[in-house]
Design a protein around this motif. Structure first.
Motif, mmCIF file in Angstrom:
data_model
loop_
_atom_site.group_PDB
_atom_site.id
_atom_site.type_symbol
_atom_site.label_atom_id
_atom_site.label_comp_id
_atom_site.label_asym_id
_atom_site.label_seq_id
_atom_site.Cartn_x
_atom_site.Cartn_y
_atom_site.Cartn_z
ATOM 1 N N PHE A 1 0.877 -1.167 0.000
ATOM 2 C CA PHE A 1 0.000 0.000 0.000
ATOM 3 C C PHE A 1 0.913 1.215 0.000
ATOM 4 O O PHE A 1 1.558 1.526 1.001
ATOM 5 N N GLN A 2 0.968 1.865 -1.155
ATOM 6 C CA GLN A 2 2.033 2.836 -1.371
ATOM 7 C C GLN A 2 1.689 4.235 -0.864
ATOM 8 O O GLN A 2 0.607 4.762 -1.116
ATOM 9 N N CYS A 3 2.655 4.795 -0.159
ATOM 10 C CA CYS A 3 2.521 6.148 0.384
ATOM 11 C C CYS A 3 3.756 6.959 -0.001
ATOM 12 O O CYS A 3 4.739 6.421 -0.506
ATOM 13 N N ILE A 4 3.663 8.252 0.256
ATOM 14 C CA ILE A 4 4.801 9.141 0.022
ATOM 15 C C ILE A 4 5.156 9.811 1.343
ATOM 16 O O ILE A 4 4.293 10.410 1.993
ATOM 17 N N ALA A 5 6.396 9.649 1.763
ATOM 18 C CA ALA A 5 6.901 10.362 2.941
ATOM 19 C C ALA A 5 7.603 11.618 2.428
ATOM 20 O O ALA A 5 8.408 11.540 1.498
ATOM 21 N N GLU A 6 7.264 12.752 3.038
ATOM 22 C CA GLU A 6 7.726 14.025 2.492
ATOM 23 C C GLU A 6 8.910 14.595 3.277
ATOM 24 O O GLU A 6 8.975 14.481 4.495
ATOM 25 N N PHE A 7 9.795 15.220 2.543
ATOM 26 C CA PHE A 7 10.940 15.935 3.127
ATOM 27 C C PHE A 7 11.744 15.028 4.073
ATOM 28 O O PHE A 7 11.985 15.361 5.229
ATOM 29 N N VAL A 8 12.111 13.876 3.548
ATOM 30 C CA VAL A 8 12.889 12.899 4.314
ATOM 31 C C VAL A 8 14.374 13.268 4.212
ATOM 32 O O VAL A 8 14.860 13.586 3.114
ATOM 33 N N PRO A 9 15.108 13.225 5.325
ATOM 34 C CA PRO A 9 16.548 13.528 5.254
ATOM 35 C C PRO A 9 17.246 12.609 4.246
ATOM 36 O O PRO A 9 17.021 11.392 4.241
ATOM 37 N N THR A 10 18.077 13.190 3.392
ATOM 38 C CA THR A 10 18.738 12.391 2.349
ATOM 39 C C THR A 10 19.816 11.470 2.929
ATOM 40 O O THR A 10 20.370 10.640 2.218
ATOM 41 N N SER A 11 20.084 11.603 4.227
ATOM 42 C CA SER A 11 21.031 10.678 4.867
ATOM 43 C C SER A 11 20.402 9.297 5.047
ATOM 44 O O SER A 11 21.100 8.313 5.306
ATOM 45 N N HIS B 1 11.648 13.419 -1.239
ATOM 46 C CA HIS B 1 10.441 12.621 -1.017
ATOM 47 C C HIS B 1 10.727 11.145 -1.305
ATOM 48 O O HIS B 1 11.548 10.807 -2.157
ATOM 49 N N LEU B 2 9.978 10.302 -0.609
ATOM 50 C CA LEU B 2 10.279 8.871 -0.608
ATOM 51 C C LEU B 2 8.993 8.069 -0.808
ATOM 52 O O LEU B 2 7.975 8.365 -0.186
ATOM 53 N N PHE B 3 9.044 7.053 -1.682
ATOM 54 C CA PHE B 3 7.941 6.095 -1.755
ATOM 55 C C PHE B 3 8.116 5.062 -0.655
ATOM 56 O O PHE B 3 9.222 4.537 -0.455
ATOM 57 N N LEU B 4 7.031 4.766 0.044
ATOM 58 C CA LEU B 4 7.052 3.739 1.084
ATOM 59 C C LEU B 4 5.905 2.776 0.819
ATOM 60 O O LEU B 4 4.765 3.205 0.648
ATOM 61 N N ASP B 5 6.193 1.488 0.762
ATOM 62 C CA ASP B 5 5.138 0.487 0.597
ATOM 63 C C ASP B 5 4.893 -0.206 1.929
ATOM 64 O O ASP B 5 5.805 -0.834 2.480
ATOM 65 N N PHE B 6 3.666 -0.090 2.423
ATOM 66 C CA PHE B 6 3.304 -0.756 3.676
ATOM 67 C C PHE B 6 2.600 -2.077 3.377
ATOM 68 O O PHE B 6 2.028 -2.265 2.305
ATOM 69 N N ASP B 7 2.606 -2.953 4.368
ATOM 70 C CA ASP B 7 2.072 -4.297 4.133
ATOM 71 C C ASP B 7 0.556 -4.373 4.206
ATOM 72 O O ASP B 7 -0.037 -5.352 3.765
ATOM 73 N N SER B 8 -0.085 -3.363 4.780
ATOM 74 C CA SER B 8 -1.539 -3.441 4.948
ATOM 75 C C SER B 8 -2.125 -2.032 4.940
ATOM 76 O O SER B 8 -1.424 -1.052 5.236
ATOM 77 N N PRO B 9 -3.420 -1.936 4.626
ATOM 78 C CA PRO B 9 -4.050 -0.608 4.690
ATOM 79 C C PRO B 9 -4.024 -0.058 6.110
ATOM 80 O O PRO B 9 -3.904 1.151 6.314
#
Ligand SMILES: [Zn+2]
Ligand SMILES: [Zn+2]
Ligand SMILES: [Zn+2]
Length: 367
Positions: free
Chosen positions: A113-123, A166-174
């Motif tokens: 379940f794909q989300c976007i995390a915003e302004f994530v540190p590039t480290s 910004h980062l794509f994050l896939d979670f395992d469940s809604p």
């Protein structure tokens, strides 16, 4: 609204009941859906036997493989009867036995379940499993609920000294995805905002048609069409660098590229897609047992700044998601040319032997 609501609930539930099998075993990939389903059921029976479940009718009754769909990227989409059945199948012990019985060279993954995390540190290092586990721990999420993460924009296209992205994050469940959207998560000890990744219109990387029902390697266009200038050359070979000289291959207007979200043709296709994918109207992933997840976005668009889902550069992996599934028309999984999920474009496209560098144009990704 009720019909689209039901459809959105159905699609979220369906996604929770699917797994994707990747195999390089040609003999398996050449089978029909019916044969693949039979093979998977045999593998499941063998798994039960190996694990000593053969005399437990509850196990057999509770875990069912309903059908299969062959994906254009060679993968196999299996539909099971419940999310719990998927959980059982992908448990380490079960999975090892199942894959051994199904095919000698196969991997399996759940549909995230794909989300976007915003302004994530590039480290942050999204490809490092321990980094994902740290995010889960710091954010009070269950372990292994983040399936994968990747930067939206290629790292090599960042501005010098860029500190966040910004980062794509896939979670395992809604459930987990919704929790992250509601509460935010901690990455590199920074609290970051999370939003649902919207399903966006597909664009053919060869002919540039937005909302295309085909991918580049199945495109019937006799020549490449440039995404920047509409010329008859590959986008990566374009010499146009001034955005005012761009000519859109879709609406034929000047001043924007073929993937621009302000393009009237893009907007039209996005609206059509929203009608096909009613979950785009929801802020969260709607689920049956949580009415709070049924909240709709105003005007079908996010109120958050639309940075992370900005169109990617021409050869980035996009769309990030498989083509969405349709509710079943004639069986547990809809079949037919127009309902088959498609692979992301970049995977289907044969890599150029000597890729030309992208022209020095303004980045379509703000971040
Ligand atoms: Zn095409
Ligand atoms: Zn061009
Ligand atoms: Zn346009």
């Amino acid at each position: 609204m009720a019909a689209s609501h039901n459809k959105a609930l159905y699609r979220t539930n369906l996604r929770s009941r699917q797994v994707v099998i990747d195999t390089d075993d040609e003999s398996t990939r050449d089978l029909s859906e019916k044969e693949i389903t039979a093979k998977a059921r045999l593998a499941l029976d063998a798994t039960f036997e190996r694990l000593g479940y053969e005399h437990d009718p509850d196990q057999h009754d509770g875990i069912k493989i309903l059908g299969a769909t062959k994906l254009k990227n060679g993968g196999i989409l299996l539909e099971l009867n419940t999310p719990d059945a998927v959980g059982f199948l992908t448990d380490d012990e079960t999975l090892t036995e199942f894959l051994a019985a199904f095919s000698g060279h196969a991997t399996i993954k759940t549909r995230g379940f794909q989300c976007i995390a915003e302004f994530v540190p590039t480290s942050f290092s999204p490809s490092t499993p321990s980094a994902l586990r740290a995010v889960e721990s710091d954010s009070r999420l269950q372990s292994n609920t983040i399936l994968k993460a990747r930067w939206i924009k290629p790292v090599e296209r960042r501005s010098p000294g860029q500190k966040v992205a910004h980062l794509f994050l896939d979670f395992d469940s809604p459930y987990t995805a919704n929790r992250a959207i509601d509460n935010g998560i901690f990455i590199e000890n920074k609290k970051v905002n999370v939003r649902k990744a919207k399903i966006e219109p597909r664009r053919c990387l060869k002919c540039q048609v937005i909302g295309a029902r085909h991918i580049a390697n199945a495109c019937s266009s006799p020549n490449d069409v440039c995404g920047y200038c509409r010329g008859k050359h590959r986008t990566a070979e374009c010499k146009v660098s001034d955005p005012t000289d761009y000519r859109c291959a879709n609406c034929k207007q000047s001043g924007h590229a073929a993937w621009d979200k302000t393009c009237p043709e893009y907007k039209k296709q996005a609206q059509l897609l929203d009608e096909r994918c009613p979950e785009n109207k929801f802020r969260l992933f709607p689920s049956d047992d949580d009415p709070l997840s049924w909240e709709c976005l105003d005007n079908h668009t996010s109120t958050l700044p639309d940075l992370g889902s900005a169109p990617p550069p021409p050869f980035a992996e996009w769309p990030p998601e498989l083509e969405p599934d349709e509710p079943p028309a004639d069986g547990p999984i809809a079949r037919g040319r127009n309902t088959l999920p498609h692979p992301p474009h970049s995977r289907a496209r044969a890599p150029a032997p000597t890729p030309a560098p992208a022209p020095p144009t303004p980045d379509p990704h703000p971040i």
